[in-house]
Design a protein around this motif. Structure first.
Motif, PDB file in Angstrom:
ATOM      1  N   TYR A  50       0.825  -1.221   0.000  1.00  0.00           N
ATOM      2  CA  TYR A  50       0.000   0.000   0.000  1.00  0.00           C
ATOM      3  C   TYR A  50       0.855   1.266   0.000  1.00  0.00           C
ATOM      4  N   VAL A  51       2.171   1.128   0.275  1.00  0.00           N
ATOM      5  CA  VAL A  51       3.030   2.315   0.401  1.00  0.00           C
ATOM      6  C   VAL A  51       3.092   3.126  -0.908  1.00  0.00           C
ATOM      7  N   PRO A  52       3.253   2.494  -2.083  1.00  0.00           N
ATOM      8  CA  PRO A  52       3.293   3.308  -3.312  1.00  0.00           C
ATOM      9  C   PRO A  52       1.994   4.067  -3.565  1.00  0.00           C
ATOM     10  N   PHE A  53       0.924   3.664  -2.893  1.00  0.00           N
ATOM     11  CA  PHE A  53      -0.374   4.310  -3.116  1.00  0.00           C
ATOM     12  C   PHE A  53      -0.743   5.224  -1.946  1.00  0.00           C
ATOM     13  N   GLY A  54       0.268   5.606  -1.154  1.00  0.00           N
ATOM     14  CA  GLY A  54       0.058   6.671  -0.181  1.00  0.00           C
ATOM     15  C   GLY A  54       0.121   6.280   1.290  1.00  0.00           C
ATOM     16  N   GLU A  55       0.186   4.989   1.627  1.00  0.00           N
ATOM     17  CA  GLU A  55       0.219   4.624   3.056  1.00  0.00           C
ATOM     18  C   GLU A  55       1.611   4.882   3.634  1.00  0.00           C
ATOM     19  N   ASP A  56       1.655   5.118   4.949  1.00  0.00           N
ATOM     20  CA  ASP A  56       2.914   5.414   5.639  1.00  0.00           C
ATOM     21  C   ASP A  56       3.566   4.104   6.091  1.00  0.00           C
ATOM     22  N   PRO A  57       4.816   3.823   5.675  1.00  0.00           N
ATOM     23  CA  PRO A  57       5.470   2.557   6.072  1.00  0.00           C
ATOM     24  C   PRO A  57       5.526   2.362   7.585  1.00  0.00           C
ATOM     25  N   GLU A  58       5.561   3.469   8.336  1.00  0.00           N
ATOM     26  CA  GLU A  58       5.640   3.347   9.799  1.00  0.00           C
ATOM     27  C   GLU A  58       4.434   2.594  10.360  1.00  0.00           C
ATOM     28  N   ASP A  59       3.306   2.660   9.631  1.00  0.00           N
ATOM     29  CA  ASP A  59       2.082   2.007  10.118  1.00  0.00           C
ATOM     30  C   ASP A  59       2.199   0.479  10.101  1.00  0.00           C
ATOM     31  N   PHE A  60       3.208  -0.047   9.413  1.00  0.00           N
ATOM     32  CA  PHE A  60       3.322  -1.502   9.293  1.00  0.00           C
ATOM     33  C   PHE A  60       4.438  -2.073  10.171  1.00  0.00           C
ATOM     34  N   LYS A  61       4.943  -1.228  11.091  1.00  0.00           N
ATOM     35  CA  LYS A  61       6.006  -1.683  12.006  1.00  0.00           C
ATOM     36  C   LYS A  61       5.407  -1.894  13.397  1.00  0.00           C
ATOM     37  N   VAL A  62       5.759  -3.016  14.012  1.00  0.00           N
ATOM     38  CA  VAL A  62       5.281  -3.305  15.371  1.00  0.00           C
ATOM     39  C   VAL A  62       6.514  -3.413  16.280  1.00  0.00           C
ATOM     40  N   PRO A  63       6.665  -2.529  17.285  1.00  0.00           N
ATOM     41  CA  PRO A  63       7.839  -2.629  18.167  1.00  0.00           C
ATOM     42  C   PRO A  63       7.849  -3.981  18.890  1.00  0.00           C
ATOM     43  N   LEU A  64       9.041  -4.539  19.074  1.00  0.00           N
ATOM     44  CA  LEU A  64       9.141  -5.855  19.723  1.00  0.00           C
ATOM     45  C   LEU A  64       9.239  -5.743  21.247  1.00  0.00           C
ATOM     46  N   SER A  65       9.514  -4.527  21.753  1.00  0.00           N
ATOM     47  CA  SER A  65       9.821  -4.392  23.188  1.00  0.00           C
ATOM     48  C   SER A  65       8.681  -4.902  24.078  1.00  0.00           C
ATOM     49  N   GLY A  66       7.435  -4.556  23.754  1.00  0.00           N
ATOM     50  CA  GLY A  66       6.301  -4.947  24.608  1.00  0.00           C
ATOM     51  C   GLY A  66       6.149  -6.458  24.659  1.00  0.00           C
ATOM     52  N   ALA A  67       6.236  -7.108  23.509  1.00  0.00           N
ATOM     53  CA  ALA A  67       6.018  -8.557  23.442  1.00  0.00           C
ATOM     54  C   ALA A  67       7.090  -9.320  24.213  1.00  0.00           C
ATOM     55  N   VAL A  68       8.346  -8.934  24.045  1.00  0.00           N
ATOM     56  CA  VAL A  68       9.420  -9.698  24.707  1.00  0.00           C
ATOM     57  C   VAL A  68       9.374  -9.494  26.229  1.00  0.00           C
ATOM     58  N   LYS A  69       8.988  -8.283  26.638  1.00  0.00           N
ATOM     59  CA  LYS A  69       8.879  -8.023  28.080  1.00  0.00           C
ATOM     60  C   LYS A  69       7.738  -8.869  28.666  1.00  0.00           C
ATOM     61  N   ARG A  70       6.625  -8.824  28.003  1.00  0.00           N
ATOM     62  CA  ARG A  70       5.431  -9.543  28.465  1.00  0.00           C
ATOM     63  C   ARG A  70       5.665 -11.050  28.582  1.00  0.00           C
ATOM     64  N   LYS A  71       6.476 -11.590  27.656  1.00  0.00           N
ATOM     65  CA  LYS A  71       6.689 -13.045  27.616  1.00  0.00           C
ATOM     66  C   LYS A  71       8.034 -13.470  28.195  1.00  0.00           C
ATOM     67  N   ASN A  72       8.710 -12.536  28.873  1.00  0.00           N
ATOM     68  CA  ASN A  72       9.981 -12.853  29.520  1.00  0.00           C
ATOM     69  C   ASN A  72      10.976 -13.482  28.535  1.00  0.00           C
ATOM     70  N   ILE A  73      11.162 -12.784  27.432  1.00  0.00           N
ATOM     71  CA  ILE A  73      12.100 -13.238  26.390  1.00  0.00           C
ATOM     72  C   ILE A  73      13.245 -12.227  26.341  1.00  0.00           C
ATOM     73  N   GLU A  74      14.474 -12.741  26.405  1.00  0.00           N
ATOM     74  CA  GLU A  74      15.622 -11.832  26.281  1.00  0.00           C
ATOM     75  C   GLU A  74      15.689 -11.362  24.827  1.00  0.00           C
ATOM     76  N   PHE A  75      15.847 -10.054  24.627  1.00  0.00           N
ATOM     77  CA  PHE A  75      15.954  -9.548  23.257  1.00  0.00           C
ATOM     78  C   PHE A  75      17.321  -8.923  23.049  1.00  0.00           C
ATOM     79  N   ILE A  76      17.994  -9.349  21.990  1.00  0.00           N
ATOM     80  CA  ILE A  76      19.307  -8.781  21.675  1.00  0.00           C
ATOM     81  C   ILE A  76      19.228  -8.182  20.280  1.00  0.00           C
ATOM     82  N   GLN A  77      19.412  -6.866  20.180  1.00  0.00           N
ATOM     83  CA  GLN A  77      19.387  -6.252  18.851  1.00  0.00           C
ATOM     84  C   GLN A  77      20.802  -6.240  18.289  1.00  0.00           C
TER      85      GLN A  77
END
Ligand code: FAD
Length: 419
Positions: A50-77
């Protein structure tokens, strides 16, 4: 093996997150989980069309911080650079980590340089940045057409592209979008693919659907056109044909994003695995899923199924029971056209032919379902909400009550609007 097995997953995309969250869902705190990804967000790639037709790419990104914290998963970037299977260690940029089980899900990359001139003359579709460039090219077509000029828009799929569907979507969407801008009559749209049927991976029924769409929309569609060279304004093909263009939109050949020398891989770096479990050939504790592994078609839905299969086989080994599921290649997708959409559910089997690596599996013909309707756009929207919502909460796509409800909805829609 440590008392609490340590499972490391490389890659925070569809395959890696599904495997990670499935393992937490199946095993709870019996295992320690580490997720390594070079991005701190999940990108819902299917909606970047949808990006070439005007949508903002930021709308398709989901931060991982909440999920890994909630599920007690170590995250290494970090970026994973190599694997030592004997020492059970992964080398990251600047540090090393150990594992008891490893899931590799670092995805694919593009190699446009395989076709001389493609990188220089085509706008490619892979990253959100490339989608923004394609959007600019489409805008320019509209401006030129409004100024009275006629223009040629050419789409191209070369051999070794492993997921042609999204470019078909862009082609059909651009037709609808240009009509809405009132300039379609000034823009010639041509489609060329190396495939011997349109969206070859989805079988003969999709070929018929796409051929019908092209005919109705006045898009010139050509199959069996193997691109050999791209020059300024001209694409050349093995059959001696050439097609002119003002804008060339191409989906390049695939390669693995990261090569792991210690793992058995094919000539494109895709990791060789056991088809059912996704266990890497010759390795007892390493699995590979999604675009990084050797299944010839690369799709999000297939990556999810592979993530589940790997997670289930690791869970079964840790708990000492038989695995409850294996990877059964069933492709499912909704092809957006902006005014309607095409749903396809396709059971797949291997052919062994590199030019046509999969075919529709013949043993369950009732599972091969195709439907075209404006309502399927709703199905696409729901999938685009459901997957980021699940991953944002640290839950697997295919598990629990939410998936049962989603699955039921899809089955009802498929019964009413596909056959
Ligand atoms: C425009 C477009 C539209 C699409 N539409 C559809 C669709 O409608 N339906 C469908 O089924 N499929 C679709 N696909 C295909 C689908 O997006 C991919 O098949 C899917 O993303 C593969 O999932 P994956 O987890 O294997 O890889 P990815 O989603 O690419 O994830 C790989 C992850 O690994 C990380 N990574 C990469 N290298 C490293 C490294 N060395 N170290 C650490 N982390 C690393 C990346 O940051 C990323 O998080 C589309 C693809 C595109 C480009």
């Amino acid at each position: 093996m440590t008392a609490r097995p340590h499972i490391v997953v490389l890659g925070g995309g569809f395959g890696g997150l599904e495997a990670t969250f499935y393992l937490r869902y199946r095993l709870g705190d019996r295992v320690a989980l580490t997720l390594v990804s070079n991005r701190d967000y999940f990108l819902f790639k299917p909606n970047t069309i949808y990006v070439p037709f005007g949508e903002d790419p930021e709308d398709f990104k989901v931060p991982l911080s909440g999920a890994v914290k909630r599920k007690n998963i170590e995250f290494i970037q970090h970026t994973a650079t190599s694997i030592d299977p004997h020492g059970r260690k992964v080398q990251l940029t600047g540090r090393e980590i150990g594992y008891d089980y490893l899931v590799v899900a670092t995805g694919a990359d593009m190699r446009p340089g395989e076709i001389p001139g493609l990188a220089e003359h085509a706008v490619t579709v892979w990253t959100p940045a490339e989608m923004l460039r394609l959007g600019q090219a489409f805008q320019k077509l509209v401006e030129d057409a409004r100024a009275g000029a006629s223009r040629k828009l050419l789409f191209l799929i070369p051999p070794n592209n492993r997921c042609s569907g999204p470019l078909y979507e862009m082609c059909l969407m651009s037709d609808t979008w240009l009509r809405r801008h009132g300039v379609r009559d000034r823009i010639d749209i041509t489609w060329t693919t190396y495939e011997d049927s349109f969206i070859q991976a989805f079988g003969p029924r999709l070929d018929t659907v796409v051929a019908g769409e092209f005919e109705e929309r006045g898009i010139h569609g050509f199959k069996g056109f193997v691109a050999t060279a791209i020059e300024a304004g001209v694409a050349r093909y093995q059959n001696g044909q050439a097609r002119e263009f003002d804008v060339l939109a191409a989906f390049p050949p695939y390669i693995a994003e990261q090569n792991y020398g210690a793992l058995e891989s094919d000539d494109r770096g895709f990791i060789k695995v056991d088809p059912d479990s996704r266990r890497v050939s010759g390795q007892s504790a390493i699995f590979a899923v999604g675009d990084a592994a050797d299944f010839p078609i690369k799709q999000a839905f297939l990556a999810l199924l592979q993530g589940d299969a790997a997670g289930e086989h690791i869970a079964a080994e840790i708990t000492g029971v038989r695995p409850k599921l294996k990877f059964e290649p069933m492709s499912m997708c909704v092809m957006e056209e902006l005014n309607r959409a095409t749903f396809a559910q396709v059971p797949l089997s291997y052919t062994g032919d590199p030019m046509k690596p999969v075919q529709v599996a013949g043993d369950h013909p009732e599972d091969y379902r195709v439907g075209v309707s404006p309502l399927w756009r709703l199905g696409k929207k729901v999938l685009g909400i459901y997957a980021p919502w699940r991953f944002g909460r640290g839950e697997p796509f295919h598990a629990g009550f939410a998936w049962e409800a989603m699955d039921l909805g899809l089955k009802v829609m498929s019964k009413l609007m596909a056959s």
